[in-house]
Design a protein around this motif. Structure first.
Motif, PDB file in Angstrom:
ATOM      1  N   LYS A 127      36.847  37.014  40.077  1.00  0.00           N
ATOM      2  CA  LYS A 127      36.793  38.024  38.919  1.00  0.00           C
ATOM      3  C   LYS A 127      37.568  37.389  37.883  1.00  0.00           C
ATOM      4  O   LYS A 127      37.212  37.196  36.717  1.00  0.00           O
ATOM      5  CB  LYS A 127      37.222  39.427  39.539  1.00  0.00           C
ATOM      6  N   PRO A 128      38.824  36.912  38.163  1.00  0.00           N
ATOM      7  CA  PRO A 128      39.542  36.486  37.095  1.00  0.00           C
ATOM      8  C   PRO A 128      39.289  35.085  36.489  1.00  0.00           C
ATOM      9  O   PRO A 128      39.386  34.949  35.455  1.00  0.00           O
ATOM     10  CB  PRO A 128      40.977  36.437  37.610  1.00  0.00           C
ATOM     11  N   LEU A 129      38.661  34.266  37.220  1.00  0.00           N
ATOM     12  CA  LEU A 129      37.998  33.072  36.963  1.00  0.00           C
ATOM     13  C   LEU A 129      36.951  33.352  35.838  1.00  0.00           C
ATOM     14  O   LEU A 129      36.770  32.838  34.854  1.00  0.00           O
ATOM     15  CB  LEU A 129      37.669  32.273  38.102  1.00  0.00           C
ATOM     16  N   ASP A 130      35.725  34.278  36.251  1.00  0.00           N
ATOM     17  CA  ASP A 130      34.713  34.532  35.469  1.00  0.00           C
ATOM     18  C   ASP A 130      35.341  35.145  34.166  1.00  0.00           C
ATOM     19  O   ASP A 130      34.714  34.688  32.940  1.00  0.00           O
ATOM     20  CB  ASP A 130      33.898  35.435  36.255  1.00  0.00           C
ATOM     21  N   SER A 131      36.045  36.082  33.873  1.00  0.00           N
ATOM     22  CA  SER A 131      36.720  36.745  32.851  1.00  0.00           C
ATOM     23  C   SER A 131      37.409  35.493  32.072  1.00  0.00           C
ATOM     24  O   SER A 131      37.108  35.724  30.933  1.00  0.00           O
ATOM     25  CB  SER A 131      37.789  37.842  33.467  1.00  0.00           C
ATOM     26  N   LEU A 132      38.212  34.619  32.675  1.00  0.00           N
ATOM     27  CA  LEU A 132      38.850  33.564  31.873  1.00  0.00           C
ATOM     28  C   LEU A 132      37.774  32.768  31.068  1.00  0.00           C
ATOM     29  O   LEU A 132      37.861  32.391  30.102  1.00  0.00           O
ATOM     30  CB  LEU A 132      39.828  32.775  32.594  1.00  0.00           C
ATOM     31  N   PHE A 133      36.698  32.267  32.032  1.00  0.00           N
ATOM     32  CA  PHE A 133      35.609  31.507  31.525  1.00  0.00           C
ATOM     33  C   PHE A 133      35.053  32.202  30.363  1.00  0.00           C
ATOM     34  O   PHE A 133      34.427  31.427  29.206  1.00  0.00           O
ATOM     35  CB  PHE A 133      34.769  31.117  32.489  1.00  0.00           C
ATOM     36  N   ALA A 134      34.472  33.319  30.692  1.00  0.00           N
ATOM     37  CA  ALA A 134      33.902  34.339  29.501  1.00  0.00           C
ATOM     38  C   ALA A 134      34.856  34.211  28.127  1.00  0.00           C
ATOM     39  O   ALA A 134      34.556  34.029  27.120  1.00  0.00           O
ATOM     40  CB  ALA A 134      33.660  35.598  29.919  1.00  0.00           C
ATOM     41  N   GLU A 135      36.004  34.526  28.230  1.00  0.00           N
ATOM     42  CA  GLU A 135      36.880  34.550  27.129  1.00  0.00           C
ATOM     43  C   GLU A 135      37.168  33.145  26.488  1.00  0.00           C
ATOM     44  O   GLU A 135      37.475  33.183  25.265  1.00  0.00           O
ATOM     45  CB  GLU A 135      38.419  34.943  27.693  1.00  0.00           C
TER      46      GLU A 135
END
Length: 291
Positions: free
Chosen positions: A247-255
């Motif tokens: 979850k935090p990795l996907d969010s950071l990638f999207a950001e």
């Protein structure tokens, strides 16, 4: 502290002594430099700086094995000392990287340039060294190819705390399966590590290499796809742990990426693969592109 340098120009003992004294802020008489002809009984083994030099063949001419006593302060990092030594001795200095690949080196030039280089050593009884490639032009090496070195980026040591925590938890619960290549848990921790490496390097603006190979970028998007497909092969509570890491990795990638109109997807996947199932991460791209 020890340092291992190779220099392009041949260096005499006096030149090495003066350069080391200048770089390490010690007196010349506190530096002991020797080569294969030096009488070992006449050496000052209590010197603050000890250096063994040897002549080598090929694109480099002198090797230096340097030992600096702990009492010498400050103790410069290898890159810092190599750059200072290159300026002081008016030479090009090569020093090994942290990667395990034997050919991986850094190069420091007397004009302040520090870049990656690839150095090969022959299998001869007396090895011959070849500087195969540099990532930036070096005035003293006009014959060497200037091009990026993809394997350097692939082998960079990247911190992956989320993947490490997941792997450690899996190893405590299922040590054999977590350590056996090909199992569902082994694949999950491996793919998670690959995905986190991409996200962390993106977060760090691709440092220290400042670029990223297109094929490696594709491989790590595919690792994220594999994580999505592999969830069904894991027990529910393992899937929850995996999702908590993702979850935090996907969010950071999207950001850190922007929406892509499709051109990057075609470059990454190839024309025959554009309709195959991929996750949303294939429809976003870094800006600017790192390759």
């Amino acid at each position: 502290m020890t340092y291992n340098f190779l220099t392009v120009q041949p260096l005499g003992l006096g030149t090495v002594t003066a350069a080391l004294a200048q770089c390490l802020s010690v007196h010349a008489h506190e530096v002991d430099v020797a080569d294969e002809t030096t009488d070992q009984d006449l050496r000052n083994w209590h010197a603050l700086v000890l250096c063994e030099t040897a002549r080598v063949r090929g694109d480099v001419a002198t090797s230096l094995d340097i030992y600096v006593q702990d009492s010498v302060r400050p103790q410069p990092a290898e890159r810092e000392l190599a750059s200072a030594f290159a300026r002081a001795a008016r030479t090009v200095v090569l020093f090994p990287t942290e990667e395990v690949r034997p050919s991986a080196y850094w190069l420091a030039a007397e004009d302040g340039l520090v870049t990656r280089t690839r150095l090969y050593e022959s299998d001869d009884e007396e090895p011959r060294y070849t500087i195969d490639r540099v990532e930036a032009p070096v005035s003293g090496l006009p014959h060497v190819t200037v091009a990026r070195i993809p394997e350097v980026v692939r082998e960079l040591k990247v911190a992956t705390p989320l993947a490490d925590a997941f792997a450690a938890h899996m190893h405590r619960l299922h040590p054999e399966e977590a350590s056996t290549p090909g199992t569902a848990i082994w694949r999950a921790r491996s793919y998670l590590g690959a995905w986190e490496k991409l996200v962390r390097q993106l977060e760090g603006s691709w440092a220290p290499s400042d670029w990223y190979p297109l094929d490696l970028y594709r491989e790590r998007l595919e690792a994220r796809d594999q994580l999505e497909r592999g969830r069904a092969q894991l027990p529910y509570h393992h899937t929850v742990l995996l999702q908590n890491a993702l979850k935090p990795l996907d969010s950071l990638f999207a950001e850190l990426t922007i929406e892509d109109a499709g051109s990057l997807r075609k470059d990454l996947a190839g024309p025959e693969d554009t309709d195959s199932p991929h996750g949303w991460w294939w429809n976003r791209r870094p800006d600017p592109l790192p390759w």
